[in-house]
Structure formats: C-alpha cells, structure tokens
Design a protein around this motif. Structure first.
Motif, short mmCIF file in Angstrom:
data_model
loop_
_atom_site.label_atom_id
_atom_site.label_comp_id
_atom_site.label_asym_id
_atom_site.label_seq_id
_atom_site.Cartn_x
_atom_site.Cartn_y
_atom_site.Cartn_z
N ALA A 45 23.34 31.09 -20.66
CA ALA A 45 22.98 29.71 -19.81
C ALA A 45 21.83 29.07 -20.70
CB ALA A 45 22.29 30.05 -18.62
N GLN A 46 21.78 27.93 -20.62
CA GLN A 46 20.76 27.02 -21.46
C GLN A 46 19.64 27.61 -21.25
OE1 GLN A 46 19.96 22.90 -19.96
NE2 GLN A 46 19.80 22.38 -22.06
N GLY A 47 18.69 27.82 -22.42
CA GLY A 47 17.57 28.30 -22.72
C GLY A 47 17.39 29.81 -22.65
N ASN A 48 18.58 30.60 -22.20
CA ASN A 48 18.64 31.98 -22.40
C ASN A 48 18.82 32.49 -23.85
OD1 ASN A 48 18.09 31.91 -19.68
ND2 ASN A 48 20.37 33.11 -19.19
N ASP A 49 18.11 33.67 -24.03
CA ASP A 49 18.36 34.22 -25.50
C ASP A 49 19.87 34.56 -25.72
OD1 ASP A 49 17.81 36.32 -23.46
OD2 ASP A 49 17.86 37.67 -25.08
N ALA A 50 20.09 34.32 -26.87
CA ALA A 50 21.50 34.48 -27.37
C ALA A 50 21.67 35.15 -28.60
CB ALA A 50 22.20 33.08 -27.67
N ALA A 51 20.62 35.47 -29.40
CA ALA A 51 20.54 35.93 -30.76
C ALA A 51 19.10 36.45 -30.88
CB ALA A 51 21.38 35.28 -31.92
N VAL A 52 18.93 37.31 -31.96
CA VAL A 52 17.63 37.55 -32.43
C VAL A 52 17.62 37.58 -33.99
CG1 VAL A 52 15.98 39.67 -32.63
CG2 VAL A 52 17.14 39.45 -30.64
N VAL A 53 16.45 37.01 -34.29
CA VAL A 53 16.09 37.15 -36.07
C VAL A 53 14.86 37.89 -36.24
CG1 VAL A 53 15.16 34.64 -35.63
CG2 VAL A 53 15.79 35.44 -37.76
N GLU A 54 15.09 38.69 -37.29
CA GLU A 54 13.81 39.28 -37.31
C GLU A 54 13.69 39.10 -39.08
OE1 GLU A 54 14.04 43.47 -36.75
OE2 GLU A 54 14.92 43.26 -34.86
N SER A 55 12.34 39.05 -39.24
CA SER A 55 11.83 38.55 -40.64
C SER A 55 10.71 39.48 -40.85
CB SER A 55 11.09 37.13 -40.53
OG SER A 55 9.82 37.12 -39.66
N VAL A 56 9.88 39.66 -41.96
CA VAL A 56 8.92 40.46 -42.55
C VAL A 56 7.70 40.09 -41.72
CG1 VAL A 56 9.73 40.62 -44.89
CG2 VAL A 56 8.27 38.81 -44.33
N LYS A 57 7.67 39.04 -41.00
CA LYS A 57 6.48 38.71 -40.20
C LYS A 57 6.58 39.17 -38.68
CE LYS A 57 4.98 34.38 -42.56
NZ LYS A 57 4.76 32.87 -42.36
N ALA A 58 7.93 38.57 -38.09
CA ALA A 58 8.13 38.99 -36.64
C ALA A 58 9.77 38.98 -36.29
CB ALA A 58 7.38 37.77 -35.95
N ALA A 59 9.74 39.32 -35.13
CA ALA A 59 11.28 39.19 -34.36
C ALA A 59 11.01 37.91 -33.37
CB ALA A 59 11.49 40.59 -34.00
N SER A 60 12.09 37.22 -33.46
CA SER A 60 12.05 36.01 -32.53
C SER A 60 13.46 35.98 -31.76
CB SER A 60 11.83 34.75 -33.49
OG SER A 60 11.69 33.79 -32.56
N GLU A 61 13.50 35.36 -30.79
CA GLU A 61 14.68 34.88 -29.95
C GLU A 61 15.49 33.64 -30.23
OE1 GLU A 61 15.89 37.38 -27.90
OE2 GLU A 61 14.32 38.24 -27.56
N VAL A 62 16.55 33.52 -30.54
CA VAL A 62 17.37 32.56 -30.79
C VAL A 62 18.04 32.25 -29.33
CG1 VAL A 62 19.38 30.96 -31.87
CG2 VAL A 62 17.90 32.81 -33.15
N TYR A 63 17.67 30.66 -28.89
CA TYR A 63 17.90 30.43 -27.28
C TYR A 63 19.02 29.63 -27.30
CZ TYR A 63 13.46 32.28 -26.28
OH TYR A 63 12.33 33.15 -26.38
N ALA A 64 19.89 29.59 -26.54
CA ALA A 64 21.21 28.71 -26.43
C ALA A 64 20.59 27.33 -25.82
CB ALA A 64 22.02 29.36 -25.23
N PRO A 65 20.79 26.40 -26.79
CA PRO A 65 20.56 24.96 -26.50
C PRO A 65 21.14 24.64 -25.07
CG PRO A 65 21.25 25.26 -28.93
CD PRO A 65 21.42 26.35 -28.13
N VAL A 66 22.55 25.03 -24.99
CA VAL A 66 23.29 24.53 -23.92
C VAL A 66 23.91 25.88 -23.15
CG1 VAL A 66 23.57 22.15 -24.66
CG2 VAL A 66 25.14 23.76 -25.15
N SER A 67 24.44 25.52 -22.26
CA SER A 67 25.20 26.74 -21.55
C SER A 67 26.76 26.63 -21.97
CB SER A 67 25.41 26.54 -19.98
OG SER A 67 24.29 26.50 -19.21
N GLY A 68 27.44 27.97 -22.00
CA GLY A 68 28.76 27.99 -22.57
C GLY A 68 28.90 29.39 -22.96
#
Length: 124
Positions: free
Chosen positions: A47-70
């Motif tokens: 759904a739009q705005g829900n987390d879809a993926a995760v990206v981790e770096s040497v600094k932090a982990a962050s969610e990648v959100y769905a810009p639209v539903s589908g």
C-alpha cells in the motif's frame, strides 16, 4: 513519463501501469556506502506509504516505502550481489523493484522534479 518523488526520497517512473522504484541521489548520499538490501518478493501487495524494501549502509538501516499501491512484479536481484549500485547509479541501475500500479490517482500525491528540488532546498 518523467519521475515523481516522495518526501521520503523515493523516486518512481511509470510506463503504462508498470512503475520502477528507487531512492534518490540525496537519499543515497545521506545513507553513505550501501552494504545490503532486502528486496520485496514478486507477488507481494504493498500500500502507498508502507515499507516495501530495506536498505542498509555503514551508517544506518532505512525503509524504502512504496510511493503508490500495487503488486510487486520484479525485485532488482542485482542489488543482492552488488548493493553498491544504489550509490553508484541510484537513478538507473540501482532501482529496487518494479510494480503494477493499482491506483494511478495516488501519483497525484507525489512531487515532480521541480517540486522535489524545492523540497530539498527547504531541508537545507
């Protein structure tokens, strides 16, 4: 169609009802060196705005959100072996997944390139 952007620094480009999603150059700069990505499985509904993926770096982990539903069609499996593609080419080769857009009207909630550039200026 040109790209649209979210306030969470995802980009989306649309061809018909198929969208490709990634994070912006600004986002990858804030993260630093990306070392791992967790991609969504094909067939998953988001759904739009829900987390879809995760990206981790040497600094932090962050969610990648769905810009639209589908429905997720294809994760970019190249990122599993080469997560640094997110840093090297966030706008093209470093995309995260493609999806079939279920509600095109949600694209109206997103910023175009000029509005996103203004938004970045506001962030300082």
């Amino acid at each position: 169609m040109s790209k649209k952007f979210t306030k969470d620094h995802e980009w989306i480009s649309l061809e018909g009802d198929i969208a490709r999603i990634g994070i912006t150059d600004y986002a990858q700069e804030q993260l630093g060196d990306v070392v791992f990505v967790e991609l969504p499985e094909a067939g998953r509904e988001v759904a739009q705005g829900n987390d879809a993926a995760v990206v981790e770096s040497v600094k932090a982990a962050s969610e990648v959100y769905a810009p639209v539903s589908g429905e997720i069609i294809e994760p970019n499996v190249k990122l599993e072996e080469e997560p640094a593609l997110v840093n090297q080419d966030p706008a093209e080769g470093g995309w995260f997944f493609t999806m079939k857009v279920s509600n095109p009207d949600e694209l109206n909630d997103l910023m175009d390139e000029a509005a996103y550039a203004d938004y970045l200026k506001e962030l300082g």
